[in-house]
Structure formats: structure tokens, C-alpha cells
Scaffold this active site. Structure first.
Site, PDB file in Angstrom:
ATOM      1  N   GLU A  17       0.795  -1.236   0.000  1.00 34.60           N
ATOM      2  CA  GLU A  17       0.000   0.000   0.000  1.00 34.60           C
ATOM      3  C   GLU A  17       0.825   1.283   0.000  1.00 34.60           C
ATOM      4  OE1 GLU A  17      -2.782  -0.604   3.225  1.00 34.60           O
ATOM      5  OE2 GLU A  17      -3.550  -2.440   2.349  1.00 34.60           O
TER       6      GLU A  17
ATOM      7  N   ASN B 206       2.222  -4.609  -3.427  1.00 37.66           N
ATOM      8  CA  ASN B 206       0.811  -4.960  -3.280  1.00 37.66           C
ATOM      9  C   ASN B 206       0.013  -3.704  -2.904  1.00 37.66           C
ATOM     10  OD1 ASN B 206      -1.117  -7.214  -2.941  1.00 37.66           O
ATOM     11  ND2 ASN B 206      -1.088  -6.746  -0.739  1.00 37.66           N
TER      12      ASN B 206
ATOM     13  N   HIS C 256     -10.314  -5.837  -2.701  1.00 34.05           N
ATOM     14  CA  HIS C 256     -11.393  -5.744  -1.705  1.00 34.05           C
ATOM     15  C   HIS C 256     -12.546  -5.026  -2.394  1.00 34.05           C
ATOM     16  CE1 HIS C 256      -8.970  -7.325   1.498  1.00 34.05           C
ATOM     17  NE2 HIS C 256      -8.009  -6.470   1.224  1.00 34.05           N
TER      18      HIS C 256
ATOM     19  N   GLU D 293      -6.054 -10.403  -2.252  1.00 32.92           N
ATOM     20  CA  GLU D 293      -6.894 -10.276  -1.045  1.00 32.92           C
ATOM     21  C   GLU D 293      -8.372 -10.199  -1.418  1.00 32.92           C
ATOM     22  OE1 GLU D 293      -5.499  -7.132   1.584  1.00 32.92           O
ATOM     23  OE2 GLU D 293      -3.400  -7.609   1.183  1.00 32.92           O
TER      24      GLU D 293
ATOM     25  N   ASP E 284     -12.119 -10.171  -1.722  1.00 33.66           N
ATOM     26  CA  ASP E 284     -13.420 -10.375  -1.086  1.00 33.66           C
ATOM     27  C   ASP E 284     -14.417  -9.438  -1.761  1.00 33.66           C
ATOM     28  OD1 ASP E 284     -12.662  -7.955   0.265  1.00 33.66           O
ATOM     29  OD2 ASP E 284     -12.196  -9.046   2.106  1.00 33.66           O
TER      30      ASP E 284
HETATM   31  O1  G2I Z   1      -7.627  -4.265   6.081  1.00 35.92           O
HETATM   32  C1  G2I Z   1      -7.781  -5.323   5.215  1.00 35.92           C
HETATM   33  C2  G2I Z   1      -6.482  -5.736   4.565  1.00 35.92           C
HETATM   34  C3  G2I Z   1      -6.029  -4.628   3.608  1.00 35.92           C
HETATM   35  N1  G2I Z   1      -4.786  -4.995   2.950  1.00 35.92           N
HETATM   36  C4  G2I Z   1      -3.710  -5.398   3.816  1.00 35.92           C
HETATM   37  C5  G2I Z   1      -4.146  -6.477   4.790  1.00 35.92           C
HETATM   38  O2  G2I Z   1      -3.115  -6.790   5.667  1.00 35.92           O
HETATM   39  C6  G2I Z   1      -5.374  -6.051   5.549  1.00 35.92           C
HETATM   40  O3  G2I Z   1      -5.713  -7.136   6.428  1.00 35.92           O
HETATM   41  C7  G2I Z   1      -6.328  -6.808   7.607  1.00 35.92           C
HETATM   42  C8  G2I Z   1      -6.593  -8.056   8.413  1.00 35.92           C
HETATM   43  O4  G2I Z   1      -7.432  -8.917   7.690  1.00 35.92           O
HETATM   44  C9  G2I Z   1      -7.285  -7.673   9.718  1.00 35.92           C
HETATM   45  O5  G2I Z   1      -7.428  -8.830  10.557  1.00 35.92           O
HETATM   46  O6  G2I Z   1      -5.523  -5.936   8.335  1.00 35.92           O
HETATM   47  C10 G2I Z   1      -6.205  -5.451   9.481  1.00 35.92           C
HETATM   48  C11 G2I Z   1      -5.389  -4.373  10.127  1.00 35.92           C
HETATM   49  O7  G2I Z   1      -5.240  -3.290   9.275  1.00 35.92           O
HETATM   50  C12 G2I Z   1      -6.480  -6.607  10.432  1.00 35.92           C
HETATM   51  O8  G2I Z   1      -7.262  -6.147  11.523  1.00 35.92           O
HETATM   52  C13 G2I Z   1      -6.658  -6.266  12.769  1.00 35.92           C
HETATM   53  C14 G2I Z   1      -7.513  -5.503  13.754  1.00 35.92           C
HETATM   54  O9  G2I Z   1      -7.552  -4.121  13.363  1.00 35.92           O
HETATM   55  C15 G2I Z   1      -6.930  -5.615  15.115  1.00 35.92           C
HETATM   56  O10 G2I Z   1      -7.784  -4.987  16.039  1.00 35.92           O
HETATM   57  C16 G2I Z   1      -6.751  -7.089  15.473  1.00 35.92           C
HETATM   58  O11 G2I Z   1      -6.060  -7.219  16.699  1.00 35.92           O
HETATM   59  O12 G2I Z   1      -6.590  -7.632  13.156  1.00 35.92           O
HETATM   60  C17 G2I Z   1      -5.936  -7.798  14.382  1.00 35.92           C
HETATM   61  C18 G2I Z   1      -5.752  -9.298  14.659  1.00 35.92           C
HETATM   62  O13 G2I Z   1      -6.989  -9.956  14.684  1.00 35.92           O
END
Ligand code: G2I
Length: 478
Positions: A177, A218, A254, A282, A284
Site C-alpha cells: 500500500e 501490493n 477488496h 486479497e 473479497d
Molecule cells: O484491512 C484489510 C487488509 C487490507 N490490505 C492489507 C491487509 O493486511 C489487511 O488485512 C487486515 C486483516 O485482515 C485484519 O485482521 O488488516 C487489518 C489491520 O489493518 C487486520 O485487523 C486487525 C484488527 O484491526 C486488530 O484490532 C486485530 O487485533 O486484526 C488484528 C488481529 O486480529
């Protein structure tokens, strides 16, 4: 470029048995399709009730992957991941904040678990991600850096993490990003302290740490041709011209239902024409919740279209969904009122989207999937008064596979509303009604049935619904 992955058949077979036991989709047993690539149609494959995405993808020369949560890689979740996907991406476990929360103190437990799981299941790993502005530990995001001190910290981090998994990671999302929506550089700590060169420096450090891994940049909202994807295009072009090691571009994807960019395939092609690989990293497709059957049908078409766009370009290496089940998706936490974005529902039941992917990968069950007639519904109004009525619904499993957990859906033809229900939980959104099992009646053996009742209100007319779906399968009704 495209190739097939190693597949330890004994483990796969075990996973297949678990999945068959957990199979929640009615009627699937009728397909009998050997969803395997050439030379892989062993007896277990012949008997497989469901398409197997990893085999279908391998036969087409791409991989099909999912983001995973390391702590969930057991039980039904683990079985589906192992059975259906040939690439996995740790959703969070390889991010800087996860692996090095305080300077010099590493925690590799989640990342190790994902890599070990992948190796045990013959899967590729997408490493995600080395340099990103988000999910950074405070000591990095709040440090006061010069270009030199942050460069050292950044390249040390890359050396430590990519070095630890050297030879075990197929693709690294090295930089994640880096752009704003208008195509300017995002003002991350790396951009502001080091400047534009941080991307090239990251890629070089990653190449030095793990020469075999394919190195990707990415980003999101770069799926169609637009200002942001053009900035990414220009970056890749310039990196290639300078001899910086870059192997591929990740389009996160996304997406929102109804908004798959019409230029997706052309955009993939233009990156391929630059001489890099491309992956959908990614995927969805979110929608308002609760989903209607029309939305789920549209989502199927859109998963099929995105998968098809990758297949259409030789340098598109594969597709990764960002969580395979609605129970493990970031969408509801971030987009209020949206969800249902993945190919399986919260209970690991394949949604129409799953069949859309399978169809794009060449699977066919002869035109309908799941097959019509795997369930039969009788709907009877038992009593009716001036504004209300009582009805009873019986759903029979006419397939040869047990149903373990069900949702029966229909649409009211005359504006009726459900007011109260028993032996099922009924929810209504507009004209769309979903009746979910009450727990104790979740299992319907082949040939058996479940019955529930409800009160409703009507005005003007009380015409009975004529079309029902059970877990997305069209039923027959008299
Ligand atoms: O935001 C969606 C994706 C966008 N592109 C990069 C990816 O790395 C990103 O993935 C998401 C995860 O799927 C989420 O699971 O990234 C988020 C963070 O920006 C992740 O969320 C975080 C929560 O914000 C936290 O509160 C939590 O502790 O996931 C953490 C683990 O469950």
C-alpha cells in the site's frame, strides 16, 4: 510463471474424509466430478462430492489461496484450508507489529505455525508483509528517524524476517500500500524519512535475504485502470528500468458487490506486458447484510468474473481470497452493515460464490449447482384471519447427503411479514425471508425432513411463495 505444487496425497485424503464428514452442502454427492488435474483422479477424487479449488486451479496453471488465521488452523477450518487451497497467506501473523513488537524482540509463533501448516499440506505461502505503514509497532511508527537510521531498521527487519523463512516463502508482499488514491506516494514513516527510494531498497534487501522468493508490491483500489494503478504501473516500469528486483504486482481486490472494475483484465494485462507477474491477493466481495439470494447469486457471478480475469492473462499466477469463510473476515468489523464477503458462510458451508470460482476454473455439474431438487418444500397456510395467518413449512432432504445446519429462504410475493416463529429462527429483510434451523433440528438425514411454523401478517393478498432455496440450493415445491 504457472506451475503445479506438490501434493501429499495421504494428508489430502485425510482432509478429504474430514471434509466429507463435515460436508454441509446438500445434494453435492450427485456431482461425482473428478475435480482433479490430469493424473490426479485417484479413487478419493472420483468420489469427491465437491469441486476442489486447488486441483481445478492447478489444472489451469494457477494457484488458489486464502488468508488464514494461524490460531484457527484445526477442526473444520483447518480441514477446508488444507483441502481446497494450495496457497495460504497469514492474515496478520507476519506483520511487523506481530513479529517484532519491541525492538530486537521477535515472536515468530504465529508465522511459524502458518509456514509449518503450509508445508504439511503442500501449499505455497504468500509472506505478508514486510514494509507497510499499518500494524507497525509503536517503536517504528513513533520513532524519530533520519533516513539512515530508519533505512537500517527497515533493511534489518527484512533481513531478519525474510531470512528466517528463506526458501520457504513463494511470494513476498515486500511493500504494501505505498500509494494514495490520486497516485501520489502515501506519507508513511518510510516515505517521509527515507523518501521514494525506500521501495527499491526494500526489494533489494528482500532479494538478498531470500533469492528464491518472488517479490511483489501490493496495493488496493488498483484493480481497474485508474490514477492509483497507473502510479503503480509507472513505479514498476521505473523499477524494472533500474534493474531493481521486482517480480510481481498484487492487486488486493477488496471489492463491493456490483463494482467489479470493467477494466480488471486489461489492467492485469498491462502489468503483464511490463514483464512482471500479477496476483489477486486479497479478494473479497462485500454486500449489505443480511444477504438476499439475489445478492449471493450476483456475488457468484463476480467471483467467477474475477477468477476468469486472472485465468485470461498468462502471467496472472493465482488468486487469494481474504478469508475463505464469513466467520473469518475483516469486513463486518470495518464496514458497518456489510459482510458475507467470502465464498463460505459462517458455518463453512460453500456459498454460490464458491461454485462461481469452481465454474471459472472449469468445473461443471451439468448446469445447476447445487442441483435443483435436492430438497422439497411444502408450504401450507393452516389458518388465516383478517390481518394475520399461521403457516407450516416442511423441508425434506431429497439428496443422499446429510444436511447439518440449514437455512431455508424464500421471497414474499404479496408483501407479507413474519411476526413470530417456532422451530426455526426467521428473519426478514424487505420481501426476503430466511428461516434458520433452531439448533436441535439442524441435522436432516437423507430422506428426512424438518418442520417449522410461523405467524405472519398480510393485507390485500396472501399468495404463497413458490420458490425456496435450502442453503442456496433450489428446492422443488408442489
Ligand atoms: O484491512 C484489510 C487488509 C487490507 N490490505 C492489507 C491487509 O493486511 C489487511 O488485512 C487486515 C486483516 O485482515 C485484519 O485482521 O488488516 C487489518 C489491520 O489493518 C487486520 O485487523 C486487525 C484488527 O484491526 C486488530 O484490532 C486485530 O487485533 O486484526 C488484528 C488481529 O486480529
Amino acid at each position: 510463471m504457472r506451475g503445479t505444487s506438490m501434493k501429499p496425497q495421504s494428508l489430502r485424503r485425510a482432509a478429504s474424509v474430514i471434509l466429507a464428514a463435515a460436508s454441509l452442502l446438500i445434494g453435492g454427492a450427485t456431482s461425482g466430478h473428478a475435480a482433479a488435474g490430469p493424473g490426479q483422479a485417484g479413487p478419493d477424487r472420483q468420489a469427491a462430492a465437491e469441486p476442489v479449488l486447488r486441483d481445478l486451479a492447478a489444472a489451469k496453471g494457477i494457484y488458489y489461496g486464502t488468508a488464514v488465521t494461524a490460531s484457527k488452523l484445526s477442526g473444520t477450518y483447518g480441514a477446508v484450508v488444507g483441502e481446497q487451497f494450495d496457497s495460504i497467506t497469514p492474515g496478520n501473523e507476519m506483520k511487523w507489529g506481530s513479529v517484532e513488537p519491541t525492538r530486537g524482540t521477535y515472536n515468530w509463533s504465529g508465522a511459524d505455525a502458518v509456514v509449518d501448516y503450509a508445508e504439511a499440506h503442500g501449499q505455497k505461502v504468500r509472506g505478508h508483509t514486510l514494509v507497510w505503514h499499518s500494524q507497525l509497532p509503536d517503536w517504528v511508527s513513533n520513532g524519530s528517524w533520519t533516513a539512515g537510521t530508519l533505512r537500517t531498521v527497515m533493511t534489518d527487519h527484512i533481513a531478519a524476517e525474510a531470512g528466517r523463512y528463506k526458501g520457504r516463502i513463494d511470494h513476498w508482499d515486500v511493500v504494501n500500500e505505498p500509494f494514495n488514491e490520486d497516485g501520489t506516494r502515501r506519507q508513511s514513516v518510510f516515505q517521509t524519512a527515507i523518501g521514494d527510494s525506500y521501495i527499491a531498497e526494500s526489494l533489494r534487501a528482500a532479494r538478498a535475504a531470500d533469492p528464491a522468493a518472488k517479490l511483489y508490491v501490493n496495493d488496493y483500489n488498483v484493480e481497474g485502470v485508474n490514477a492509483k494503478s497507473t502510479a503503480l504501473y509507472n513505479l514498476v516500469k521505473s523499477l524494472k528500468e533500474q534493474g531493481v528486483p521486482i517480480d510481481g504486482v498484487g492487486l488486493q481486490a477488496h471489492l463491493i458487490l456490483g463494482q467489479v472494475p470493467s477494466t480488471l483484465q486489461a489492467n492485469i494485462q498491462r502489468f503483464a506486458d511490463l514483464g512482471v507477474d500479477v496476483a489477486i491477493t486479497e479478494l473479497d466481495i462485500r454486500m449489505t447484510t443480511p444477504p438476499t439470494s439475489a445478492q449471493l447469486t450476483q456475488q457468484k457471478a463476480e467471483y467467477k468474473a474475477v477468477t476468469g480475469a486472472c485465468l485470461a492473462v498468462a502471467r496472472c499466477e493465482g488468486v487469494t481470497v481474504w478469508g475463505f469463510t464469513d466467520s473469518d473476515s475483516w469486513i463486518p468489523d470495518v464496514f458497518t452493515g456489510y459482510g458475507a464477503a467470502t465464498p463460505y458462510d459462517e458455518n463453512f458451508r460453500p456459498k454460490p460464490a464458491y461454485y462461481g470460482i469452481a465454474e471459472a476454473l472449469g468445473w461443471t455439474d451439468g448446469g445447476t449447482n447445487p442441483p435443483t431438487g435436492a430438497c422439497a418444500v411444502t408450504y401450507a397456510v393452516q389458518s388465516q384471519w383478517n390481518t394475520g395467518f399461521t403457516a407450516q413449512v416442511t423441508v425434506r432432504n431429497t439428496s443422499t447427503t446429510a444436511v447439518n445446519g440449514w437455512k431455508l429462504a424464500w421471497s414474499w410475493p404479496a408483501g407479507q411479514r413474519v411476526t413470530q416463529a417456532w422451530n426455526a429462527t426467521l428473519t426478514q429483510s424487505g420481501a426476503a425471508v430466511t428461516a434458520a434451523d433452531a439448533g436441535y433440528n439442524a441435522a436432516i438425514a437423507p430422506g428426512a425432513s424438518a418442520t417449522f411454523g410461523f405467524n405472519g401478517s398480510w393485507s390485500g393478498g396472501n399468495t404463497a411463495p413458490t420458490a425456496f432455496t435450502l442453503n442456496g440450493t433450489a428446492c422443488t415445491s408442489p
